[in-house]
Design a protein around this motif. Structure first.
Motif, PDB file in Angstrom:
ATOM      1  N   VAL A 160       0.113  44.044  66.315  1.00  0.00           N
ATOM      2  CA  VAL A 160       0.857  43.585  65.141  1.00  0.00           C
ATOM      3  C   VAL A 160       2.136  44.396  64.896  1.00  0.00           C
ATOM      4  CG1 VAL A 160       0.670  42.993  62.688  1.00  0.00           C
ATOM      5  CG2 VAL A 160      -1.375  42.946  64.134  1.00  0.00           C
ATOM      6  N   GLU A 161       3.225  43.667  64.718  1.00  0.00           N
ATOM      7  CA  GLU A 161       4.526  44.187  64.302  1.00  0.00           C
ATOM      8  C   GLU A 161       5.135  45.158  65.305  1.00  0.00           C
ATOM      9  OE1 GLU A 161       6.716  46.087  60.425  1.00  0.00           O
ATOM     10  OE2 GLU A 161       4.698  45.285  60.103  1.00  0.00           O
ATOM     11  N   PHE A 221      -4.472  45.610  65.558  1.00  0.00           N
ATOM     12  CA  PHE A 221      -3.951  46.968  65.659  1.00  0.00           C
ATOM     13  C   PHE A 221      -2.487  46.914  65.234  1.00  0.00           C
ATOM     14  CE2 PHE A 221      -7.536  46.817  68.509  1.00  0.00           C
ATOM     15  CZ  PHE A 221      -8.189  48.018  68.255  1.00  0.00           C
ATOM     16  N   HIS A 222      -2.190  47.518  64.108  1.00  0.00           N
ATOM     17  CA  HIS A 222      -0.867  47.464  63.500  1.00  0.00           C
ATOM     18  C   HIS A 222      -0.105  48.745  63.812  1.00  0.00           C
ATOM     19  CE1 HIS A 222       2.226  46.803  60.462  1.00  0.00           C
ATOM     20  NE2 HIS A 222       1.716  45.611  60.205  1.00  0.00           N
ATOM     21  N   ILE A 223       1.213  48.644  63.905  1.00  0.00           N
ATOM     22  CA  ILE A 223       2.014  49.852  64.087  1.00  0.00           C
ATOM     23  C   ILE A 223       1.764  50.831  62.939  1.00  0.00           C
ATOM     24  CG2 ILE A 223       3.829  48.692  65.403  1.00  0.00           C
ATOM     25  CD1 ILE A 223       5.534  48.775  62.797  1.00  0.00           C
ATOM     26  N   ALA A 231       2.171  35.453  60.702  1.00  0.00           N
ATOM     27  CA  ALA A 231       0.990  36.137  61.236  1.00  0.00           C
ATOM     28  C   ALA A 231       0.919  37.592  60.811  1.00  0.00           C
ATOM     29  CB  ALA A 231       0.985  36.041  62.759  1.00  0.00           C
ATOM     30  N   ASP A 232       1.933  38.071  60.111  1.00  0.00           N
ATOM     31  CA  ASP A 232       1.933  39.464  59.639  1.00  0.00           C
ATOM     32  C   ASP A 232       2.823  39.579  58.413  1.00  0.00           C
ATOM     33  OD1 ASP A 232       1.943  42.317  59.380  1.00  0.00           O
ATOM     34  OD2 ASP A 232       3.772  42.379  60.596  1.00  0.00           O
ATOM     35  N   SER A 233       2.191  39.592  57.244  1.00  0.00           N
ATOM     36  CA  SER A 233       2.877  39.882  55.984  1.00  0.00           C
ATOM     37  C   SER A 233       2.090  40.991  55.294  1.00  0.00           C
ATOM     38  CB  SER A 233       2.949  38.631  55.108  1.00  0.00           C
ATOM     39  OG  SER A 233       3.715  37.613  55.727  1.00  0.00           O
ATOM     40  N   HIS A 234       2.583  41.449  54.158  1.00  0.00           N
ATOM     41  CA  HIS A 234       1.964  42.599  53.510  1.00  0.00           C
ATOM     42  C   HIS A 234       1.886  42.414  51.999  1.00  0.00           C
ATOM     43  CE1 HIS A 234       1.971  45.384  57.009  1.00  0.00           C
ATOM     44  NE2 HIS A 234       2.944  44.573  57.400  1.00  0.00           N
ATOM     45  N   ILE A 235       1.085  43.257  51.406  1.00  0.00           N
ATOM     46  CA  ILE A 235       1.082  43.398  49.956  1.00  0.00           C
ATOM     47  C   ILE A 235       1.675  44.769  49.623  1.00  0.00           C
ATOM     48  CG2 ILE A 235      -0.799  41.829  49.415  1.00  0.00           C
ATOM     49  CD1 ILE A 235      -1.318  45.610  49.704  1.00  0.00           C
ATOM     50  N   THR A 236       1.938  44.974  48.361  1.00  0.00           N
ATOM     51  CA  THR A 236       2.327  46.283  47.852  1.00  0.00           C
ATOM     52  C   THR A 236       1.208  46.731  46.925  1.00  0.00           C
ATOM     53  OG1 THR A 236       4.644  45.615  47.895  1.00  0.00           O
ATOM     54  CG2 THR A 236       4.081  47.592  46.619  1.00  0.00           C
ATOM     55  N   GLU A 237       0.439  47.717  47.348  1.00  0.00           N
ATOM     56  CA  GLU A 237      -0.675  48.158  46.511  1.00  0.00           C
ATOM     57  C   GLU A 237      -0.165  48.584  45.136  1.00  0.00           C
ATOM     58  OE1 GLU A 237      -2.059  49.316  50.747  1.00  0.00           O
ATOM     59  OE2 GLU A 237      -0.171  49.081  49.631  1.00  0.00           O
ATOM     60  N   PRO A 238      -0.738  48.032  44.054  1.00  0.00           N
ATOM     61  CA  PRO A 238      -0.325  48.437  42.705  1.00  0.00           C
ATOM     62  C   PRO A 238      -0.847  49.837  42.397  1.00  0.00           C
ATOM     63  CG  PRO A 238      -2.201  46.972  42.580  1.00  0.00           C
ATOM     64  CD  PRO A 238      -1.791  47.007  44.030  1.00  0.00           C
ATOM     65  N   PRO A 239      -0.351  50.462  41.329  1.00  0.00           N
ATOM     66  CA  PRO A 239      -0.762  51.840  41.027  1.00  0.00           C
ATOM     67  C   PRO A 239      -2.266  52.035  40.904  1.00  0.00           C
ATOM     68  CG  PRO A 239       1.161  51.243  39.734  1.00  0.00           C
ATOM     69  CD  PRO A 239       0.728  49.993  40.439  1.00  0.00           C
ATOM     70  N   ASP A 240      -3.000  51.000  40.448  1.00  0.00           N
ATOM     71  CA  ASP A 240      -4.444  51.159  40.254  1.00  0.00           C
ATOM     72  C   ASP A 240      -5.273  50.530  41.368  1.00  0.00           C
ATOM     73  OD1 ASP A 240      -4.012  48.493  39.758  1.00  0.00           O
ATOM     74  OD2 ASP A 240      -5.265  48.421  37.947  1.00  0.00           O
TER      75      ASP A 240
END
Length: 382
Positions: free
Chosen positions: A263-264, A210-212, A10-19
């Motif tokens: 969230v989290e 609402f995420h930490i 229910a809560d995972s993330h991405i890593t924003e790429p440089p662009d």
């Protein structure tokens, strides 16, 4: 295969790429877009114009690393889990952790929630929404993205909800404070001015999260009291403040169909928090909340309207029956440093051993699939 049903984070993330921002932001903001820089000593970092601290990459995608190897800085983007920014690699990492689908939140975007310029936030969030919609389109049944909104006004917030829905995103990550918020308390989420926004979210079927680390009270903006590690414990407080604002402010009283996600922030604290809210209401409402009318106890609003996500909070599993376990949702937080990836299955077997099969299925799969209307028929147990 450990469980007979598809386990969903229910809560995972991405890593924003440089662009992520520079390539998708409106042209008028391109020269001020969040961007990545490299430093020989501190490694790769995201610079957010208008914010004093760059975001180092060390903890952004440290899932699976031993504790002794965790470091804030000195890490390059190339060292990070590729699935954090390349969706073509994401399914393999899901399978390694025994996860069939993920509700996905930003990383850099979390910190941008605390930017002092609402116009900047709006431009950055619009760019992010374009990028994450494209990322999730590779596997829309398994990658369920949450969009962002700066909430500069009620009308624009409603328009953002519609745009997020039109992009195929499945939820909305809210800033800790709306742009209308002021020190005297006006314009906050309990202000009736926001009632049309809450109703729009209900009508569109978009869960609001609402995420930490998205509010000023929990974003390490000031030095914590005592050792630095003491500040790690404070991040939950900012989320609790928001939940209390929504409950005591009568938001759920006015909108009985509204559901939000905390969230989290773990969940083991929820039973005591609900007790404490009721105690304050029964004992002190006449002088602390004059004029506020609630038809139910605060704990009842929490139990019905608020979902909580957690990773390795074994306390939450232990006290699940002391709260509404139909509102508990497990998450792996991949690829962040707090993630339980890639050993989630081993941990979950241990932590759910005392639960009934019905409770286990609900907390690991059913609750999140009901909230986000996930078609589990197209998913399989990993």
């Amino acid at each position: 295969m450990t469980f007979s049903f598809p386990v969903i984070s229910a809560d995972s993330h991405i890593t924003e790429p440089p662009d992520c921002y520079t390539a998708h932001i409106d042209p008028a903001w391109r020269d001020r877009a969040p961007h990545m820089v490299s430093d020989d000593a501190r490694g790769d970092m995201f610079v957010i114009p208008g914010m004093s601290r760059p975001i180092a990459m060390g903890l952004v995608a440290a899932a699976g690393k031993p504790a002794e190897e965790l470091t804030v800085s000195g890490v390059s983007f190339d060292e990070l889990h590729r699935s954090g920014w390349d969706p073509n690699y994401r399914i393999a990492d899901q399978q390694r952790d025994g996860v069939a689908a993920e509700v996905i939140y930003p990383t850099v975007g979390m910190m941008i929630c605390n930017h002092p310029d609402a116009d900047f936030k709006h431009a950055a969030f619009t760019a992010y929404n374009r990028w994450i919609a494209d990322y999730c389109s590779v596997a829309p049944d398994r990658l369920l993205g949450c969009g962002q909104t700066a909430l500069r006004s009620v009308d624009e917030g409603i328009a953002d909800l519609q745009r997020i829905a039109d992009l195929g995103l499945r939820g909305v990550m809210m800033p800790g404070e709306p742009a209308t918020w002021s020190e005297d308390g006006s314009g906050d989420y309990d202000d009736p001015m926001w009632d049309p926004f809450w109703q729009a979210a209900i009508d569109l079927g978009l869960p609001l999260s609402f995420h930490i680390l998205t509010s000023r009270a929990s974003a390490f903006e000031s030095r914590p009291r005592g050792p630095r590690i003491n500040g790690f414990l404070a991040i939950i407080r900012g989320i609790q403040d928001i939940m209390g604002t929504l409950i005591y402010g009568g938001v759920f009283e006015r909108h009985p169909d509204l559901k939000v996600v905390c969230v989290e922030a773990d969940a083991g604290w929820v039973p005591h928090y609900m007790y404490r809210m009721d105690h304050a209401w029964k004992r002190h409402r006449n002088w602390m909340a004059p004029g506020v009318e609630l038809q139910r106890l605060p704990s009842e609003y929490f139990a019905e309207h608020i979902y909580t996500t957690f990773q390795d909070d074994w306390t939450a599993f232990r006290v699940a029956e002391q709260m509404n376990w139909r509102r508990l949702m497990w998450a792996n937080d991949f690829p962040h440093s707090d993630s339980t990836w890639p050993w989630s299955q081993e941990m979950l077997v241990e932590h759910t051993a005392h639960l009934t099969d019905e409770m286990t299925q609900a907390i690991l799969s059913g609750n999140v699939s009901d909230l986000y209307q996930i078609n589990t028929d197209v998913l399989s147990a990993v």
